[in-house]
Enzyme design. Structure first.
Site, PDB file in Angstrom:
ATOM      1  N   SER A  18      61.373 -12.773 -23.776  1.00  0.00           N
ATOM      2  CA  SER A  18      60.031 -13.261 -23.426  1.00  0.00           C
ATOM      3  C   SER A  18      59.122 -12.227 -22.772  1.00  0.00           C
ATOM      4  O   SER A  18      57.953 -12.531 -22.501  1.00  0.00           O
ATOM      5  CB  SER A  18      60.142 -14.482 -22.511  1.00  0.00           C
ATOM      6  OG  SER A  18      60.511 -15.624 -23.247  1.00  0.00           O
TER       7      SER A  18
ATOM      8  N   LYS B 212      55.736 -11.683 -24.285  1.00  0.00           N
ATOM      9  CA  LYS B 212      54.520 -12.439 -23.961  1.00  0.00           C
ATOM     10  C   LYS B 212      53.482 -11.598 -23.217  1.00  0.00           C
ATOM     11  O   LYS B 212      52.327 -12.014 -23.088  1.00  0.00           O
ATOM     12  CB  LYS B 212      54.886 -13.696 -23.176  1.00  0.00           C
ATOM     13  CG  LYS B 212      55.723 -14.691 -24.008  1.00  0.00           C
ATOM     14  CD  LYS B 212      56.080 -15.937 -23.208  1.00  0.00           C
ATOM     15  CE  LYS B 212      56.791 -16.971 -24.071  1.00  0.00           C
ATOM     16  NZ  LYS B 212      58.251 -16.892 -23.995  1.00  0.00           N
TER      17      LYS B 212
ATOM     18  N   SER C 156      56.684 -19.240 -19.005  1.00  0.00           N
ATOM     19  CA  SER C 156      57.211 -18.553 -20.183  1.00  0.00           C
ATOM     20  C   SER C 156      57.280 -19.497 -21.377  1.00  0.00           C
ATOM     21  O   SER C 156      58.250 -19.503 -22.147  1.00  0.00           O
ATOM     22  CB  SER C 156      58.601 -17.959 -19.901  1.00  0.00           C
ATOM     23  OG  SER C 156      58.930 -16.982 -20.855  1.00  0.00           O
TER      24      SER C 156
END
Length: 374
Positions: free
Chosen positions: A55, A58, A110
Site C-alpha cells: 500500500s 498509494k 489505506s
C-alpha cells in the site's frame, strides 16, 4: 557538541564493523534513507533492487489525484470500488464524497476501495489510472518503478525500489495538501448525499512513536511483507526512510532517522528578509528581499557545496506592491537544484504618475482644510 555526536557515530561504525550502519535495517529486504531536501542517499541496503511495495503504492495514487483534480470534486462510489478486497475506507455503492475526504480515507485507512474510486473518477478505470501513475514515474525519471493498480495489491509487474519509493515520497512531500493529509492522525468526513459520517484513523504508528514525525505511509500483503515509508523533520532538516519486506520496521525506522539526524546539521543558506538586491526605481532606492528561510541539512563530515543564485530582472518598473514577487533565489547543492525562495519587494513602490496624483490630491485637501479653518 555536533563534533562529539559525529565522533560517537564514527566510533560506533568502527566497533560494529563496515556493516554497522546496515545493522539498523538487517531485517529488511531493502532499505534506504535520503535527505528530504537534496535527495542525497544517507545510507542504503539493496536500494536499487526491484521489490513489491504493497500500500505504499498509494503515495503515487495521491500525487496523481492531487495534481489532476480539484479537492472539491464530488466522487460517486461504484459497486466495483466498494467491493475491493483488503483494507478499506468503508465507502459503499452510491455514496458521494469530496475528493479531499476520499484522500484521507486512502492515506489514513489505506482504503483499497478509496484507491479504486479515485482511479475511476479521474481516469475511468484502474488500468487507465495506472497509465497516469506510470506517466508520472517517467516524469520523475525513475527507471525501476512500474504500477499496475492504485492500491498496491500484488501483481507481477507492480514493483519499485527502496530508492525510487523514497524519491516518490520526497516529491509528494512538496505538495502542501499531501503533507497535511499524511501528518493527520484522525479525520472525519461528511458524505455529500447523506448525513452519514466516515471516520478514518492513520495506521502509521511513527506519528506517535517518533518525535517530529511528518508521515508517510504503511503497507502490507502476505506475499510482500511489511513496507513502510516514514519521514521526520527537526530544526528545518527532513529525512525520508523506506523499508520493503521488514518485520521490524517501526524500530528500524526510528534508528535510521536517528542516525540521519546525528550525521547532519542545519545550514540556513537563506534568511527571511535578507536583502538580495537594492534596486533603483524612479530615482529612489528600494530593497528586494528573501520571502522566507531556506535550510539545507549538511553532513557533519563536510564535502557539501551550496550555491544560492539570484534570478531577478535587472530593470524593475513601478508600480510594485509590498510583498510582490519580483524574482526567485535558486538553491543548488552539489550542482543540483534543491529548492527556491521568492524574492519580494520590501515596500510599496509607486509609479511616478501615481505619486503625482497622490501629491496633487494631498495639496488640494490641505487647501480645502485651510479654507474651512479660516
Amino acid at each position: 557538541m555536533r563534533k562529539i555526536i559525529t565522533l560517537l557515530c564514527v566510533l560506533t561504525m568502527i566497533i560494529t564493523g563496515s556493516t554497522g550502519v546496515f545493522a539498523m535495517s538487517e531485517s529488511a529486504d531493502c532499505a534506504c534513507v535520503i535527505n528530504g531536501t537534496t535527495g542525497e542517499i544517507i545510507f542504503s541496503k539493496d536500494e536499487t533492487e526491484r521489490h513489491a511495495m504493497a500500500s505504499t503504492t498509494k503515495i503515487m495514487t495521491a500525487v496523481v489525484a492531487l495534481e489532476r483534480c480539484r479537492m472539491d470534486e464530488v466522487v460517486s462510489i461504484s459497486a466495483n470500488a466498494a467491493n475491493q478486497e483488503g483494507s478499506a475506507a468503508y465507502v459503499e455503492p452510491g455514496m458521494q464524497i469530496y475528493m479531499r475526504d476520499l484522500l484521507y480515507g486512502l492515506m489514513l485507512n489505506s482504503g483499497n476501495d478509496a484507491a479504486v474510486a479515485i482511479a475511476e473518477h479521474i481516469a475511468g478505470s484502474v488500468e487507465a489510472f495506472a497509465g497516469l501513475m506510470n506517466e508520472k514515474v517517467r516524469e520523475l525519471e525513475l527507471n525501476d518503478t512500474h504500477f499496475v493498480n492504485p492500491s498496491g495489491l500484488d501483481a507481477p509487474e507492480h514493483y519499485t525500489t527502496a530508492l525510487d519509493l523514497a524519491l516518490v515520497a520526497r516529491y509528494a512531500m512538496t505538495i502542501p495538501e499531501f503533507r497535511e493529509i499524511v501528518e493527520t492522525s484522525k479525520y472525519q468526513a461528511q458524505l455529500v448525499n447523506s448525513d452519514k459520517m466516515l471516520y478514518f484513523k492513520n495506521h502509521n504508528k511513527m506519528l506517535k512513536l517518533y518525535e517530529n514525525a511528518t508521515g508517510i505511509k504503511t503497507g502490507f500483503t502476505r506475499a510482500t511483507g511489511r513496507c513502510l515509508v516514514s519521514s521526520a523533520k527537526r530544526d528545518g532538516m527532513e529525512f525520508i526512510a523506506v523499508t520493503l519486506g521488514d518485520a521490524n520496521d517501526w524500530k528500524n525506522h526510528q534508528e535510521m532517522l536517528d542516525y540521519s539526524f546525528s550525521m547532519h546539521y542545519p545550514k540556513k543558506v537563506v534568511e527571511e528578509g535578507m536583502r538580495v538586491k537594492e534596486a533603483k526605481i524612479g530615482g529612489n532606492k528600494y530593497n528586494m528581499v528573501a520571502a522566507s528561510d531556506f535550510i539545507v541539512p549538511l553532513k557533519e563530515s563536510g564535502g557539501n557545496t551550496v550555491d544560492v543564485i539570484s534570478h531577478i530582472a535587472k530593470n524593475l518598473v513601478a508600480p510594485i506592491n509590498a510583498g510582490e514577487k519580483v524574482g526567485y533565489l535558486e538553491i543548488r547543492c552539489g550542482g543540483e537544484t534543491v529548492g527556491s525562495v521568492d524574492i519580494i519587494s520590501e515596500s510599496e513602490i509607486r509609479s511616478l504618475g501615481d505619486m503625482r496624483i497622490r501629491n496633487s490630491f494631498s495639496s488640494c485637501l490641505i487647501r480645502v482644510l485651510n479654507k474651512l479653518l479660516i
